[in-house]
Design an enzyme around this catalytic site. Sequence first.
Site, PDB file in Angstrom:
ATOM      1  CE  LYS A 260      26.731  -1.854  23.954  1.00 38.94           C
ATOM      2  NZ  LYS A 260      26.977  -0.640  24.754  1.00 38.94           N
TER       3      LYS A 260
ATOM      4  CB  ILE B 141      -0.954   0.047   1.221  1.00 36.51           C
ATOM      5  CG1 ILE B 141      -0.151   0.015   2.530  1.00 36.51           C
ATOM      6  CG2 ILE B 141      -2.007  -1.027   1.194  1.00 36.51           C
ATOM      7  CD1 ILE B 141      -0.396   1.196   3.369  1.00 36.51           C
TER       8      ILE B 141
ATOM      9  CD  GLU C  80      25.538  -4.448   8.862  1.00 37.75           C
ATOM     10  OE1 GLU C  80      25.461  -3.628   9.801  1.00 37.75           O
ATOM     11  OE2 GLU C  80      26.592  -4.683   8.253  1.00 37.75           O
TER      12      GLU C  80
ATOM     13  CD  GLU D  82       7.161 -10.045   6.002  1.00 39.32           C
ATOM     14  OE1 GLU D  82       8.136  -9.266   5.946  1.00 39.32           O
ATOM     15  OE2 GLU D  82       7.019 -10.878   6.918  1.00 39.32           O
TER      16      GLU D  82
ATOM     17  CB  CYS E 111      19.641   0.860  11.350  1.00 38.67           C
ATOM     18  SG  CYS E 111      20.744   1.276   9.996  1.00 38.67           S
TER      19      CYS E 111
ATOM     20  CG  ASN F 270      15.174   0.716   7.009  1.00 40.55           C
ATOM     21  OD1 ASN F 270      15.405  -0.408   6.620  1.00 40.55           O
ATOM     22  ND2 ASN F 270      16.036   1.432   7.674  1.00 40.55           N
TER      23      ASN F 270
ATOM     24  CD  GLU G  52      25.681  -5.293   4.717  1.00 34.54           C
ATOM     25  OE1 GLU G  52      25.140  -4.191   4.961  1.00 34.54           O
ATOM     26  OE2 GLU G  52      25.103  -6.215   4.125  1.00 34.54           O
TER      27      GLU G  52
ATOM     28  CE  LYS H  51      11.840 -12.367   4.040  1.00 34.74           C
ATOM     29  NZ  LYS H  51      10.773 -11.383   3.799  1.00 34.74           N
ATOM     30  N   PRO H  52      13.004  -9.614   0.120  1.00 32.86           N
ATOM     31  CG  PRO H  52      11.664  -8.645  -1.533  1.00 32.86           C
ATOM     32  CD  PRO H  52      12.420  -9.901  -1.200  1.00 32.86           C
TER      33      PRO H  52
HETATM   34  P1  NAD Z   1      12.503  -7.441  10.927  1.00 33.51           P
HETATM   35  O1  NAD Z   1      13.614  -8.055  11.695  1.00 33.51           O
HETATM   36  O2  NAD Z   1      11.127  -7.631  11.403  1.00 33.51           O
HETATM   37  O3  NAD Z   1      12.503  -8.014   9.424  1.00 33.51           O
HETATM   38  C1  NAD Z   1      13.622  -7.920   8.586  1.00 33.51           C
HETATM   39  C2  NAD Z   1      13.537  -8.999   7.526  1.00 33.51           C
HETATM   40  O4  NAD Z   1      13.643 -10.272   8.144  1.00 33.51           O
HETATM   41  C3  NAD Z   1      12.228  -9.011   6.750  1.00 33.51           C
HETATM   42  O5  NAD Z   1      12.482  -9.343   5.408  1.00 33.51           O
HETATM   43  C4  NAD Z   1      11.451 -10.133   7.437  1.00 33.51           C
HETATM   44  O6  NAD Z   1      10.485 -10.712   6.613  1.00 33.51           O
HETATM   45  C5  NAD Z   1      12.572 -11.113   7.733  1.00 33.51           C
HETATM   46  N1  NAD Z   1      12.316 -12.063   8.826  1.00 33.51           N
HETATM   47  C6  NAD Z   1      11.482 -11.920   9.880  1.00 33.51           C
HETATM   48  N2  NAD Z   1      11.520 -13.033  10.654  1.00 33.51           N
HETATM   49  C7  NAD Z   1      12.420 -13.877  10.077  1.00 33.51           C
HETATM   50  C8  NAD Z   1      12.907 -15.179  10.405  1.00 33.51           C
HETATM   51  N3  NAD Z   1      12.505 -15.831  11.490  1.00 33.51           N
HETATM   52  N4  NAD Z   1      13.828 -15.750   9.609  1.00 33.51           N
HETATM   53  C9  NAD Z   1      14.276 -15.085   8.516  1.00 33.51           C
HETATM   54  N5  NAD Z   1      13.834 -13.864   8.134  1.00 33.51           N
HETATM   55  C10 NAD Z   1      12.918 -13.268   8.912  1.00 33.51           C
HETATM   56  O7  NAD Z   1      12.867  -5.921  10.772  1.00 33.51           O
HETATM   57  P2  NAD Z   1      11.992  -4.762  10.109  1.00 33.51           P
HETATM   58  O8  NAD Z   1      10.899  -4.399  11.043  1.00 33.51           O
HETATM   59  O9  NAD Z   1      11.644  -5.135   8.705  1.00 33.51           O
HETATM   60  O10 NAD Z   1      13.076  -3.578  10.023  1.00 33.51           O
HETATM   61  C11 NAD Z   1      13.353  -2.723  11.066  1.00 33.51           C
HETATM   62  C12 NAD Z   1      14.614  -3.147  11.792  1.00 33.51           C
HETATM   63  O11 NAD Z   1      15.726  -3.232  10.909  1.00 33.51           O
HETATM   64  C13 NAD Z   1      15.019  -2.129  12.844  1.00 33.51           C
HETATM   65  O12 NAD Z   1      15.371  -2.790  14.041  1.00 33.51           O
HETATM   66  C14 NAD Z   1      16.252  -1.463  12.238  1.00 33.51           C
HETATM   67  O13 NAD Z   1      17.125  -0.895  13.174  1.00 33.51           O
HETATM   68  C15 NAD Z   1      16.862  -2.593  11.489  1.00 33.51           C
HETATM   69  N6  NAD Z   1      17.798  -2.103  10.457  1.00 33.51           N
HETATM   70  C16 NAD Z   1      19.147  -2.249  10.663  1.00 33.51           C
HETATM   71  C17 NAD Z   1      20.058  -1.749   9.731  1.00 33.51           C
HETATM   72  C18 NAD Z   1      21.552  -1.891   9.924  1.00 33.51           C
HETATM   73  O14 NAD Z   1      22.290  -1.746   8.956  1.00 33.51           O
HETATM   74  N7  NAD Z   1      22.042  -2.157  11.123  1.00 33.51           N
HETATM   75  C19 NAD Z   1      19.580  -1.096   8.589  1.00 33.51           C
HETATM   76  C20 NAD Z   1      18.207  -0.951   8.424  1.00 33.51           C
HETATM   77  C21 NAD Z   1      17.322  -1.463   9.364  1.00 33.51           C
END
Ligand code: NAD
Length: 498
Positions: free
Chosen positions: A463, A33, A258, A186, A292, A160, A470, A183-184
Amino acid sequence: MAEVRTPTRDGIPDEILVGGEWVTGTGPVLESIDPANGEPVARIRSAGPADVDRAVAAGLTASADPSWRDRPPHQRARILARMADLIERYSDDLARLQTRDTGKTLAETTALVASAAGTFRFFAGSCETFESEVTPSRGQYLSMSVHEPIGVVAAINPWNSPIASDAQKVAPALAAGNSVVLKPAEWTPLVSLALGRIATEAGLPAGLLSVLPGSGSEIGDALVRHPDVGKVSFTGGTSTGRAIGRVAAEKIMPVALELGGKSPTIVFDDADVEHAVAGILYGIFSSSGQSCVAGSRIFVDQRMYTDVLDRLVEATRALRVGSGTEPGVQVGPLVHHEHRDRVAQLVERARTEGGRVHCGGRIPDDPSLGAGAYYLPTIIDGLTNSAATCQEEIFGPVAVVLPFTDEEELVREANDTVYGLACGIWTSDYRRALRVARRIEAGTVWINTYKQLSVATPFSGVKESGLGTEKGRAGIRAYTRQKSLYFGLNEDPLPWAG
Ligand code: NAD
């Protein structure tokens, strides 16, 4: 060869890329959406478990095929460079698509697309210049350390910054000679699928890149557990990263994580306040705080606390909130209404913890924004660093301001978090900047700037913010296995055997 369809010619992609073929996914329908107005952008049949098996099997075959495995690096690099060219050619479409899918402003998505192209070009260069080493010999032999592809890499990304985070994993993994199953998230599958179209158009051999939108708990998990996946490169939340790390431990599989952050930004009393205020606002409110590295805890020297707080509040109130497609808008909607509601709940919790909300703290009352997932940029103070609001990631446009009186206390509080991703320091004293920067537990420290990122500079978290590095010249190495080679030079048999 598969029919080439591009973001320009065919609009929104509706098929998924499985093992070199564009097909209708076998999983449930995912609806993307537009968070600016709540209207549907696309409905895509997501990947099912059978698609995971097909994608991994095709990836295994494609990465082992001598036509790819033995292709000289400069020729592999050509394909990556072509992908960079195509990303640039379709940059307007990709930026618009990503704005519709994520709500980010066009200025932000245009920059992310440019960064993705830069990443493909950088790793094309890395691919051409990546060397093995001749190691110091301690006997009658020539010894070498070489780096070989892993095979199939699973790249799992959050919602994000999809195209930039996709490029950060796909480009070095392909450059190193692997295949990738991407895998992007959802909520935001569209630009990742467009990247798949670009790979097809660039002539990437079939099977080297699959794009499988689908749920994390099913498709992400199946990828991580798949016995033929040799590495997982994951960006996302810390609890998901921890779950993936457990599976990786069982498989004895390398994993890059990450993860989240709760980064401190520090304003010393000798800071250029105008620069600091602008940098702080950009650091927390760009991407509507869904970053992040967002600088979400702002520590200000007690002596200038009120002045800096007032300026931050005034400048925050002046930020333009609206649709990411409107020129001049700085703060777009959050990615999804569900996420906006979560952020709103966390601000309510801050109020119950005793936080004073100086601006924002609510959904905007402008009726033209009523259908979107908007939340006003919010500044809170009156909390201590131990409050849940200061310890847990909010991932939205919410900053907490905290006073400090001396450097020791400041460093202790700045480090008093499970996270260690980033930090900002504003001061005109470079001795102090260096001293404090070296004591902060974080992968990146910005001094008198914030959120400037380069593919040429390594990125990592410490931590609970992550594991592995990367980007940078060594970024390609993360997608290889090291092997040692010894070439015997003895004229006579080895003494023991002889
Ligand atoms: P999320 O962990 O919910 O999901 C990230 C990805 O993982 C999605 O594609 C999701 O479908 C997949 N996923 C979920 N459960 C899984 C499982 N059990 N096994 C394999 N894959 C699974 O995170 P989000 O809500 O999409 O993104 C926000 C988070 O990402 C925040 O905590 C943010 O800080 C973090 N983030 C970190 C960085 C970095 O470089 N450190 C960059 C961007 C975002």
